[in-house]
Scaffold this active site. Structure first.
Site, mmCIF file in Angstrom:
data_model
loop_
_atom_site.group_PDB
_atom_site.id
_atom_site.type_symbol
_atom_site.label_atom_id
_atom_site.label_comp_id
_atom_site.label_asym_id
_atom_site.label_seq_id
_atom_site.Cartn_x
_atom_site.Cartn_y
_atom_site.Cartn_z
ATOM 1 N N GLU A 12 34.734 6.599 72.229
ATOM 2 C CA GLU A 12 34.102 6.720 70.909
ATOM 3 C C GLU A 12 32.758 7.419 71.007
ATOM 4 O OE1 GLU A 12 31.159 4.976 71.109
ATOM 5 O OE2 GLU A 12 32.011 4.399 73.071
ATOM 6 N N GLU B 5 32.238 7.011 75.125
ATOM 7 C CA GLU B 5 33.046 8.244 75.065
ATOM 8 C C GLU B 5 34.431 8.056 75.687
ATOM 9 O OE1 GLU B 5 31.053 11.552 76.930
ATOM 10 O OE2 GLU B 5 29.299 11.391 75.654
#
Lengths: 359, 359
Positions: free
Chosen positions: B181, B324
């Site tokens: 994310e 991420e």
């Protein structure tokens, strides 16, 4: 065996070992802080990239050729009933390495590493094989509970052999070396080495190795205690400790470590036995320590004390205790990842990403 | 957005989730004990291979297609001064993902994984790009200190979108999914979610995210406290918690998790925000938990409490806190290694190696 030649090689190797390159490390550190991520947010991958920059004296190091050097040897102390497996397993597992069926083969393939297998002192005679280097010092060590495991000349030969092996691999392109070993009984000399250097009582450092039962575990502790009493190794002299309570594959790996450091190559140290080899190397030349990376914390009791003595903080802890270089393989993949992060990530400027100061 | 269609998809997905396959797990466990190594000596790699066998209902699972799904969203709570970076960084980092310059790009390439980037609710309008899926629920959430972050229909839409996205990826061949994310401010809703489910006081679970200063850190704790007081999320209802104090990328990842479990695919859960999404998914359907693997322990304060609540034990701890999907990438490589060990190692019989009993 040529003791004078061996000593000359060892001396020349030790004299070549230099500190890490501070300029390359600072450049790597500065670059990490310009990459598109909060400073420090990749944690130990960042630290590792900076250490590797210092080792290679290159601000943007690249790891291409990854090599696991797995050294095999036998141990006279198995006669004292210290292992759960019979000695015949050492040559059987060497064949398993050569046929690609062992854990280290699988993990080396997974990370794209080469393996080279070295007979440093297996008690059996192994058939020649293109992937096997036969560099046997002797057919197993003597029983360290009854006297020195090897002569001082044999200890020198083991170390010199390790230096020669790693130098050959460096000529072939080695960028990083992982240490591996196989040798039924070899957690016993490793625990003895650890007890000598750390000063910890053997009962607090000996583990169960491949899974010895309670009676065998007690025999193993007693064997280490007896070895220290009978041999009185001098902890100020790494070679003396190796000769009195070590093993041929342990000496060979100490040589690999010294040789790699002399040529500015990082060493990914595997588990309990490899760490004992690193202790021998560091006792001979403390300047090797910055070239070492501890791959993992082994489940083998006592390993953490050994890492502490070396000042190493292991990368991972997956409850592994197999040896062979299996932990080192995983560690090498992380070292490669660390270099790639440093080299391949965009900086804030390159990517047009606002840095924290832009808030 | 079609609330009825979304609810139908969610209900059908939840009904499809089954327990792990015990027969496959037992076969994998038996095989691990016949492989040429002391039983248990590969530690968590062995456990992982057994879990994966149960997930795939396959005693010899193979991981080929590895996918990181990185979902981006913005958060109204940034107006409360909770982040060290400005909101414009969310779309800037999405572009960085698409250009291959972010940490997750480097690590995904390292492990041979694909990345798919999803705009779940970035506040800016992103240009179309072949590697970007625009599935925007809205231009950022509302400020959760002033009311619900999103409507219940938006929460359902976020989850249904995640299910659709992972189903598409499974059609393309996905064998394992890593959650990732990006969203400036998203540690604040994640901490709020964690505080709701664990019952831990926000001051004991909020961390510094990308590195907020002391004043910002206090504002962040206060924002979470206010969010809980203003919204009173019901911890018995995952969808209510997501709607009141969540985020669009968090809801999307919860959907990815539910969808993957329904199709018997393992989910490698990344760090703090991904774990908040896993908590939402597990609150909606506790049956997802056996499909989850915690990649790592994030440096973000509070993460360990969240993993405990889920009953997960992280594979590694490298002091990372980037998100991420970076931790997930490393974890996926370990999962692949675990499957390879199970499938590719020789057994004692095959290799002609004496087992322990032969002593």
């Amino acid at each position: 065996m040529n003791p004078a030649t061996d000593q000359t090689l060892i001396t020349a190797t030790l004299q070549t070992i230099r500190p890490l390159d501070e300029v390359a490390m600072q450049a790597a550190r500065d670059r990490q802080n310009r990459l598109t991520k909060p400073a420090g947010s990749l944690g130990r991958l960042e630290d590792l990239s900076i250490q590797l920059a210092g080792i290679y004296a290159d601000p943007l190091p690249v790891i291409r050729d990854k090599v696991i050097i797995t050294m095999a040897g036998d141990h006279g102390v198995v006669a004292s009933g210290v292992s759960a497996f019979p000695q015949e397993v050492t040559p059987q597992m060497v064949l398993n390495f050569l046929h690609g069926g062992a854990a280290i083969n699988v993990l080396a393939r997974h990370i794209g590493a080469r393996i080279t297998v070295i007979d440093m002192g297996v008690a059996a005679d192994l058939d020649p094989h293109p992937d096997l280097v036969i560099a046997k010092i002797a057919h197993g060590t003597a029983n360290l509970t009854e006297g020195p495991a090897m002569t001082p000349d044999q200890a020198r030969a083991a170390i010199a052999t390790g230096i020669r092996i790693v130098n050959q691999q460096i000529e072939l392109g080695l960028d990083i070396v992982g240490t591996g070993e196989m040798g039924i009984g070899n957690t016993t000399p490793s625990a003895a080495i650890a007890a000598v250097f750390t000063g910890v009582e053997p009962g607090n450092i000996v583990g169960r190795g491949t899974g010895v039962d309670d009676a065998g575990y007690q025999r193993k502790i007693n064997a280490v205690r007896t070895a220290l009493t009978v041999n009185r190794p001098d902890r100020q002299h790494g070679l003396d400790v190796l000769a009195k309570v070590g093993g041929f594959e342990i000496g060979g790996l100490a040589g690999v470590i010294l040789g790699a450091a002399a040529r500015r190559k990082p060493v990914m140290v595997d588990g309990f036995i490899s760490t004992a080899a690193a202790m021998v190397a560091a006792a001979i030349e403390p300047g090797v320590k910055p070239y070492l990376i501890a791959a993992h914390k082994s489940q083998e009791y006592g390993h953490a004390l050994m890492l502490d003595w070396l000042g190493l903080h292991p990368l991972i802890d997956l409850d592994m205790r197999l040896g062979e270089g299996t932990g080192a393989a995983i560690g090498i993949s992380l070292a490669e990842a660390a270099c790639k992060v440093l080299a391949e990530m965009a900086t804030f400027d390159e990517a047009g990403v606002s840095d924290k100061g832009a808030e």
